[in-house]
Write a protein that holds these residues in place. Structure first.
Motif, PDB file in Angstrom:
ATOM      1  N   LYS A 209     -10.772  15.242  -5.402  1.00  0.00           N
ATOM      2  CA  LYS A 209     -10.991  13.797  -5.484  1.00  0.00           C
ATOM      3  C   LYS A 209     -11.184  13.350  -6.926  1.00  0.00           C
ATOM      4  CE  LYS A 209     -14.049  13.997  -2.021  1.00  0.00           C
ATOM      5  NZ  LYS A 209     -15.113  13.553  -1.074  1.00  0.00           N
ATOM      6  N   SER A 210     -11.879  14.179  -7.691  1.00  0.00           N
ATOM      7  CA  SER A 210     -12.099  13.847  -9.106  1.00  0.00           C
ATOM      8  C   SER A 210     -10.786  13.829  -9.872  1.00  0.00           C
ATOM      9  CB  SER A 210     -13.062  14.860  -9.727  1.00  0.00           C
ATOM     10  OG  SER A 210     -13.259  14.592 -11.088  1.00  0.00           O
ATOM     11  N   GLN A 211      -9.927  14.812  -9.612  1.00  0.00           N
ATOM     12  CA  GLN A 211      -8.626  14.863 -10.285  1.00  0.00           C
ATOM     13  C   GLN A 211      -7.753  13.685  -9.875  1.00  0.00           C
ATOM     14  OE1 GLN A 211      -6.675  18.858 -10.519  1.00  0.00           O
ATOM     15  NE2 GLN A 211      -8.562  19.599  -9.571  1.00  0.00           N
TER      16      GLN A 211
ATOM     17  N   LEU B 299     -16.747  10.351  -3.961  1.00  0.00           N
ATOM     18  CA  LEU B 299     -16.163  11.464  -4.710  1.00  0.00           C
ATOM     19  C   LEU B 299     -16.934  12.746  -4.496  1.00  0.00           C
ATOM     20  CD1 LEU B 299     -15.275   9.739  -8.090  1.00  0.00           C
ATOM     21  CD2 LEU B 299     -13.742  10.363  -6.242  1.00  0.00           C
ATOM     22  N   ASN B 300     -18.206  12.653  -4.169  1.00  0.00           N
ATOM     23  CA  ASN B 300     -19.033  13.837  -4.015  1.00  0.00           C
ATOM     24  C   ASN B 300     -19.300  14.222  -2.573  1.00  0.00           C
ATOM     25  OD1 ASN B 300     -19.428  14.171  -6.839  1.00  0.00           O
ATOM     26  ND2 ASN B 300     -20.895  12.467  -6.798  1.00  0.00           N
ATOM     27  N   SER B 301     -18.698  13.512  -1.632  1.00  0.00           N
ATOM     28  CA  SER B 301     -18.909  13.831  -0.216  1.00  0.00           C
ATOM     29  C   SER B 301     -18.297  15.184   0.121  1.00  0.00           C
ATOM     30  CB  SER B 301     -18.271  12.755   0.672  1.00  0.00           C
ATOM     31  OG  SER B 301     -18.841  11.499   0.412  1.00  0.00           O
TER      32      SER B 301
ATOM     33  N   LEU C 248       0.852  -1.182   0.000  1.00  0.00           N
ATOM     34  CA  LEU C 248       0.000   0.000   0.000  1.00  0.00           C
ATOM     35  C   LEU C 248       0.889   1.234   0.000  1.00  0.00           C
ATOM     36  CD1 LEU C 248      -3.270   0.655   1.887  1.00  0.00           C
ATOM     37  CD2 LEU C 248      -1.449   2.365   2.007  1.00  0.00           C
ATOM     38  N   VAL C 249       0.551   2.192  -0.846  1.00  0.00           N
ATOM     39  CA  VAL C 249       1.306   3.440  -0.958  1.00  0.00           C
ATOM     40  C   VAL C 249       0.389   4.584  -0.554  1.00  0.00           C
ATOM     41  CG1 VAL C 249       2.563   4.982  -2.498  1.00  0.00           C
ATOM     42  CG2 VAL C 249       2.679   2.504  -2.839  1.00  0.00           C
ATOM     43  N   GLU C 250       0.865   5.425   0.351  1.00  0.00           N
ATOM     44  CA  GLU C 250       0.094   6.594   0.771  1.00  0.00           C
ATOM     45  C   GLU C 250       0.520   7.843   0.017  1.00  0.00           C
ATOM     46  OE1 GLU C 250      -0.949   7.280   5.056  1.00  0.00           O
ATOM     47  OE2 GLU C 250       0.692   5.843   5.277  1.00  0.00           O
ATOM     48  N   SER C 251      -0.468   8.661  -0.319  1.00  0.00           N
ATOM     49  CA  SER C 251      -0.229  10.000  -0.838  1.00  0.00           C
ATOM     50  C   SER C 251       0.736  10.021  -2.018  1.00  0.00           C
ATOM     51  CB  SER C 251       0.293  10.918   0.277  1.00  0.00           C
ATOM     52  OG  SER C 251      -0.704  11.125   1.243  1.00  0.00           O
ATOM     53  N   LEU C 252       0.401   9.293  -3.047  1.00  0.00           N
ATOM     54  CA  LEU C 252       1.193   9.337  -4.267  1.00  0.00           C
ATOM     55  C   LEU C 252       1.076  10.715  -4.923  1.00  0.00           C
ATOM     56  CD1 LEU C 252       2.862   8.123  -6.567  1.00  0.00           C
ATOM     57  CD2 LEU C 252       0.745   7.113  -7.469  1.00  0.00           C
ATOM     58  N   PHE C 253      -0.133  11.231  -4.990  1.00  0.00           N
ATOM     59  CA  PHE C 253      -0.361  12.544  -5.602  1.00  0.00           C
ATOM     60  C   PHE C 253      -0.780  13.608  -4.586  1.00  0.00           C
ATOM     61  CE2 PHE C 253      -1.209   9.618  -9.198  1.00  0.00           C
ATOM     62  CZ  PHE C 253      -0.308  10.136 -10.122  1.00  0.00           C
TER      63      PHE C 253
ATOM     64  N   GLU D 202      -5.075   7.791  -1.002  1.00  0.00           N
ATOM     65  CA  GLU D 202      -4.928   9.235  -1.152  1.00  0.00           C
ATOM     66  C   GLU D 202      -5.833   9.950  -0.156  1.00  0.00           C
ATOM     67  OE1 GLU D 202      -2.743  10.662  -2.973  1.00  0.00           O
ATOM     68  OE2 GLU D 202      -2.327   9.430  -4.735  1.00  0.00           O
ATOM     69  N   TYR D 203      -5.514  11.233   0.086  1.00  0.00           N
ATOM     70  CA  TYR D 203      -6.288  12.043   1.017  1.00  0.00           C
ATOM     71  C   TYR D 203      -6.789  13.301   0.329  1.00  0.00           C
ATOM     72  CZ  TYR D 203      -3.983   9.026   4.426  1.00  0.00           C
ATOM     73  OH  TYR D 203      -3.532   7.938   5.117  1.00  0.00           O
ATOM     74  N   ALA D 204      -8.091  13.544   0.423  1.00  0.00           N
ATOM     75  CA  ALA D 204      -8.675  14.749  -0.157  1.00  0.00           C
ATOM     76  C   ALA D 204     -10.045  14.970   0.460  1.00  0.00           C
ATOM     77  CB  ALA D 204      -8.794  14.621  -1.678  1.00  0.00           C
ATOM     78  N   GLU D 205     -10.485  16.207   0.396  1.00  0.00           N
ATOM     79  CA  GLU D 205     -11.796  16.563   0.934  1.00  0.00           C
ATOM     80  C   GLU D 205     -12.696  17.171  -0.142  1.00  0.00           C
ATOM     81  OE1 GLU D 205     -13.076  18.310   5.163  1.00  0.00           O
ATOM     82  OE2 GLU D 205     -12.007  19.774   3.913  1.00  0.00           O
ATOM     83  N   ALA D 206     -12.156  18.094  -0.923  1.00  0.00           N
ATOM     84  CA  ALA D 206     -12.944  18.767  -1.949  1.00  0.00           C
ATOM     85  C   ALA D 206     -13.274  17.811  -3.095  1.00  0.00           C
ATOM     86  CB  ALA D 206     -12.190  19.984  -2.476  1.00  0.00           C
ATOM     87  N   PRO D 207     -14.522  17.816  -3.588  1.00  0.00           N
ATOM     88  CA  PRO D 207     -14.906  16.929  -4.695  1.00  0.00           C
ATOM     89  C   PRO D 207     -14.031  17.084  -5.935  1.00  0.00           C
ATOM     90  CG  PRO D 207     -16.862  17.844  -3.670  1.00  0.00           C
ATOM     91  CD  PRO D 207     -15.686  18.551  -3.049  1.00  0.00           C
TER      92      PRO D 207
END
Length: 271
Positions: free
Chosen positions: A241-243, A268-270, A188-193, A233-238
């Protein structure tokens, strides 16, 4: 130290947890969640990684009935000072990781290894059929346990020998690939992008230099082994997440995009 270590296995647990809100999943065919989930609400995944302290054997049986592999998180080289396991490991600790309020485990000590192996047994007694092995990078040339590389490999080998039916996922640790080639089953790889700034509590993009290094390691691993590679990966904004989804889809990698706390499942839309 990887971001996922924010919620180590070796934390205290009570019986007062309520279920985390399950609002779906975004990304791929695996999930990671350290909040307590309703076992009946998680279905159809190849891999589910959980915090074992939240669950009993009957919960894991339900998870396994609806999913292929159900993995437990375990940190092999650190123990939190408030952990229920800290007393058993305290005499084998050396140095503090003050940022995470944890202590490094002297895995060179045979008795320390026995304690860790007993903890593994305690977890697997609940019925998990996979283990997610964290904090491998502590023994790297930049880690606090530099020079303990072969001791960690020996510990992981013992886990494998004693539990050959268990699917082992290593958290990164690419520098150990030659040693673990026939021992672990996936990486498992964290935070590639993506990236996260704890000082400003904000999500961001990883810099190109370190991203390209990780991509090289992934590509090299894929060329030498058939091990499955998962990306967290970690993200909050839709839109972020889409990118991220587009980038990861282009690489044909299994992935999951979560909030940094990993306390609930996201889409993706949360928001």
């Amino acid at each position: 130290m990887h971001l996922i270590s924010l919620y180590l296995l070796f934390l205290p647990f009570t019986n007062n947890w309520t279920y985390s809100k399950t609002i779906g999943v975004g990304g791929g065919n695996f999930i990671v969640c350290y909040g307590k989930l309703d076992a009946n609400s998680v279905k159809g995944y190849d891999l589910v990684i959980l915090e074992p302290g939240h669950y009993e054997a009957h919960d894991i049986e339900i998870f396994k009935a609806h999913n292929n592999r159900v993995g437990a998180y375990i940190s092999l080289t650190e123990v939190n000072k408030n952990s229920r396991y800290f007393k058993a490991l305290s005499q084998f600790t050396m140095g503090n990781n003050e940022y995470w309020e944890s202590c490094y485990i002297d895995i060179r000590d045979k008795n320390a290894k026995k304690v860790v192996l007993n903890i593994v047994d305690d977890i697997l007694d609940k019925g998990f059929n996979a283990l997610f092995l964290d904090n491998l990078d502590n023994v790297s040339q930049w880690g606090a346990l530099k020079g303990f590389e072969l001791d960690l490999v020996s510990l992981i080998m013992d886990i494998h020998i004693m539990n050959k039916h268990i699917y082992l996922i290593q958290n990164a640790g690419f520098f150990l690939n030659d040693y673990l080639q026939n021992i672990t089953n996936a990486i498992l790889v964290e935070s590639l992008f993506s990236s996260y700034d704890f000082d400003t509590s904000s999500y961001a993009w990883r810099d190109d230099y370190s991203k390209n290094i990780m991509l090289d390691r992934i590509n090299e691993t894929r060329s030498k082994t058939s091990k499955k590679i998962y990306v967290l990966e970690y993200a909050e904004a839709p839109h972020m997440k889409s990118q991220l989804s587009k980038k990861l889809d282009s690489l044909k990698l299994e992935y999951y995009i979560g909030y940094i706390e990993l306390q609930q499942l996201v889409t993706l839309n949360s928001k």
